[in-house]
Design a protein around this motif. Structure first.
Motif, short mmCIF file in Angstrom:
data_model
loop_
_atom_site.label_atom_id
_atom_site.label_comp_id
_atom_site.label_asym_id
_atom_site.label_seq_id
_atom_site.Cartn_x
_atom_site.Cartn_y
_atom_site.Cartn_z
N ARG A 208 18.57 -7.14 -61.82
CA ARG A 208 19.45 -7.40 -60.69
C ARG A 208 20.84 -6.78 -60.91
O ARG A 208 21.43 -6.18 -60.02
CB ARG A 208 19.58 -8.90 -60.48
N GLN B 131 22.56 -3.66 -58.83
CA GLN B 131 23.87 -3.71 -58.17
C GLN B 131 24.77 -2.56 -58.61
O GLN B 131 25.58 -2.08 -57.84
CB GLN B 131 24.54 -5.06 -58.46
N GLU C 17 15.98 -6.64 -51.19
CA GLU C 17 15.94 -8.06 -50.80
C GLU C 17 14.82 -8.29 -49.78
O GLU C 17 14.09 -9.28 -49.88
CB GLU C 17 17.28 -8.50 -50.18
N LEU D 285 12.05 -5.56 -58.05
CA LEU D 285 13.44 -5.36 -58.49
C LEU D 285 13.62 -3.99 -59.16
O LEU D 285 14.69 -3.39 -59.08
CB LEU D 285 13.85 -6.46 -59.47
#
Ligand SMILES: [Fe+2]
Ligand SMILES: [Fe+2]
Length: 200
Positions: A11, A15, A27, A52
């Motif tokens: 995660r 980002q 998402e 992910l």
């Protein structure tokens, strides 16, 4: 090494490496994949890792992807050589393998990530769920998408067949080259479909 640790790490990486639009896509795919797993009583945890990781390098420069391929001794196929952006799946899979080598279900997760663009004759549900969720998450818009979303709730194998079909239709209409994995995906999905039909 547990899924939560890996997920947290991914995660953070995500980002740092992709923009807001791609984050929203991930998402959306997470949400969609979770619904599919719940509907068919499948373990979401390995799928969560695959989702992910799948587009982690989607916006890296082509030169970087080609350089990574070399470093991992990965031989790009003809279509990947022509369009190195397609390497983002294989490189993400190789990254996972080298970074989280002792994660449970690593092989299924890596197979899913590696072939998420083309599809594959997946040996596990993880690949099918990622491929389908990537193609039908709420951010996707094309005429057949609603029908595919409904089908995903009812019959994952059938939805996989129809999603592969849709993507091959799209590629041939646009005069894009087909990735070899797409052919394996189609043949595999059709084989499963025919076996089910025989049993009816
Ligand atoms: Fe992708
Ligand atoms: Fe994606």
């Amino acid at each position: 090494l547990c899924y939560n640790t890996v997920a947290e790490h991914l995660r953070k990486l995500l980002q740092e490496n992709v923009g807001r639009k791609r984050l929203r896509h991930v998402e959306g795919a997470l949400h969609c994949a979770q619904e599919i797993c719940a509907a068919h009583r499948l373990d979401f945890q390995p799928v969560r890792i695959a989702v992910l990781a799948h587009d982690l390098f989607r916006h890296h420069p082509q030169e970087w992807l080609l350089q990574q391929a070399k470093a991992y001794a990965y031989q790009p196929n003809e279509v990947e050589r022509q369009n190195p952006k397609l390497l983002h799946g294989p490189i993400a899979a190789l990254f996972l393998e080298s970074r989280f080598g002792n994660m449970p279900h690593l092989q299924e997760i890596c197979e899913a990530v590696r072939y998420h663009t083309s599809g594959w004759d997946f040996t596990s549900y993880v690949g099918k769920v990622l491929f389908v969720a990537d193609g039908i998450e709420m951010g996707r818009e094309y005429p057949e998408v609603e029908r595919l979303r409904e089908l995903a709730r009812v019959d994952l194998d059938h939805c996989f067949l129809e999603t592969v079909k849709q993507q091959i239709h799209f590629a041939t209409r646009k005069h894009y080259f087909l990735l070899p994995g797409s052919v394996y995906a189609w043949n595999g999905a059709l084989r499963v479909w025919m076996q089910k039909e025989e049993k009816k």
